[in-house]
Design an enzyme around this catalytic site. Structure first.
Site, mmCIF file in Angstrom:
data_model
loop_
_atom_site.group_PDB
_atom_site.id
_atom_site.type_symbol
_atom_site.label_atom_id
_atom_site.label_comp_id
_atom_site.label_asym_id
_atom_site.label_seq_id
_atom_site.Cartn_x
_atom_site.Cartn_y
_atom_site.Cartn_z
ATOM 1 N N HIS A 98 0.182 27.979 57.988
ATOM 2 C CA HIS A 98 -0.115 29.347 57.427
ATOM 3 C C HIS A 98 0.857 29.243 56.409
ATOM 4 O O HIS A 98 2.132 29.011 56.639
ATOM 5 C CB HIS A 98 -0.398 30.502 58.267
ATOM 6 C CG HIS A 98 0.858 30.767 59.295
ATOM 7 N ND1 HIS A 98 0.885 30.008 60.473
ATOM 8 C CD2 HIS A 98 1.685 31.720 59.178
ATOM 9 C CE1 HIS A 98 1.949 30.550 61.194
ATOM 10 N NE2 HIS A 98 2.625 31.365 60.403
ATOM 11 N N HIS A 100 2.871 32.484 54.278
ATOM 12 C CA HIS A 100 2.786 33.875 54.168
ATOM 13 C C HIS A 100 3.021 34.231 52.701
ATOM 14 O O HIS A 100 3.793 33.706 51.966
ATOM 15 C CB HIS A 100 4.143 34.429 54.765
ATOM 16 C CG HIS A 100 4.238 34.289 56.280
ATOM 17 N ND1 HIS A 100 3.886 35.226 57.239
ATOM 18 C CD2 HIS A 100 4.546 33.279 56.925
ATOM 19 C CE1 HIS A 100 4.268 35.029 58.330
ATOM 20 N NE2 HIS A 100 4.395 33.517 58.234
HETATM 21 P P1 5GP Z 1 4.733 33.021 61.943
HETATM 22 O O1 5GP Z 1 5.755 33.740 62.736
HETATM 23 O O2 5GP Z 1 4.140 31.891 62.771
HETATM 24 O O3 5GP Z 1 5.213 32.469 60.633
HETATM 25 O O4 5GP Z 1 3.857 34.012 61.675
HETATM 26 C C1 5GP Z 1 2.683 34.366 62.273
HETATM 27 C C2 5GP Z 1 2.208 35.624 61.724
HETATM 28 O O5 5GP Z 1 0.690 35.989 62.339
HETATM 29 C C3 5GP Z 1 2.955 37.022 62.115
HETATM 30 O O6 5GP Z 1 3.692 37.539 60.781
HETATM 31 C C4 5GP Z 1 2.059 37.745 62.718
HETATM 32 O O7 5GP Z 1 2.268 39.086 62.381
HETATM 33 C C5 5GP Z 1 0.741 37.107 62.380
HETATM 34 N N1 5GP Z 1 -0.272 37.568 63.563
HETATM 35 C C6 5GP Z 1 -0.223 37.470 64.710
HETATM 36 N N2 5GP Z 1 -1.424 37.511 65.450
HETATM 37 C C7 5GP Z 1 -2.289 37.930 64.377
HETATM 38 C C8 5GP Z 1 -3.634 38.306 64.472
HETATM 39 O O8 5GP Z 1 -4.350 38.378 65.428
HETATM 40 N N3 5GP Z 1 -4.273 38.724 63.346
HETATM 41 C C9 5GP Z 1 -3.443 38.795 62.024
HETATM 42 N N4 5GP Z 1 -4.115 39.156 61.051
HETATM 43 N N5 5GP Z 1 -2.279 38.336 62.098
HETATM 44 C C10 5GP Z 1 -1.425 37.802 63.161
#
Ligand code: 5GP
Ligand code: ZN
Length: 112
Positions: A98, A100
């Site tokens: 993903h 951001h």
């Molecule tokens: P990472 O930390 O892996 O780069 O980002 C994961 C992102 O996914 C985090 O910013 C977190 O807030 C988001 N996230 C986690 N669970 C969910 C969810 O169930 N729905 C949405 N829309 N975002 C989520």
């Protein structure tokens, strides 16, 4: 597949979608770190940037076209940041690739 974002793609977990096509989904982050915080993902599962290869990099190019389009639609003409956390040292928590999109305020500069 026990993957949160695959479940969002499948509609098993609700999300606030901002863009969708046959290859890509974009939705609002559940815990926004900026006034605009959107996640852009390939619908097909891959774990992270570390799994990008000649076979699947086309979707990554497409994601960046989508990011430019979303940023315009969200009114981020003052700038924005695109981030992809890859692996434990980067703090990746969801192991489905993903990107951001963060914007809507002056972002902090520290990267580490
Ligand atoms: P990472 O930390 O892996 O780069 O980002 C994961 C992102 O996914 C985090 O910013 C977190 O807030 C988001 N996230 C986690 N669970 C969910 C969810 O169930 N729905 C949405 N829309 N975002 C989520
Ligand atoms: Zn997945």
């Amino acid at each position: 597949m026990d993957c949160l974002f695959c479940k969002i793609v499948a509609g098993q977990i609700p999300s606030t979608k901002v863009y969708e096509d046959d290859q890509v989904l974009a939705f609002r982050d559940i815990a926004p770190q900026a006034p605009t915080h959107i996640l852009v993902i390939p619908k097909a599962h891959m774990a992270s940037v570390a799994e990008v290869s000649p076979e699947n990099s086309g979707v990554v190019a497409h994601i960046f076209e989508v990011i430019a389009q979303i940023a315009k639609a969200e009114g981020l003409e003052n700038g924005y940041r695109v981030v992809s956390n890859c692996g434990d040292d980067a703090g990746q928590t969801v192991h489905h690739l993903h990107f951001h999109i963060l914007g809507g305020k002056r972002l902090a500069l520290e990267m580490a």
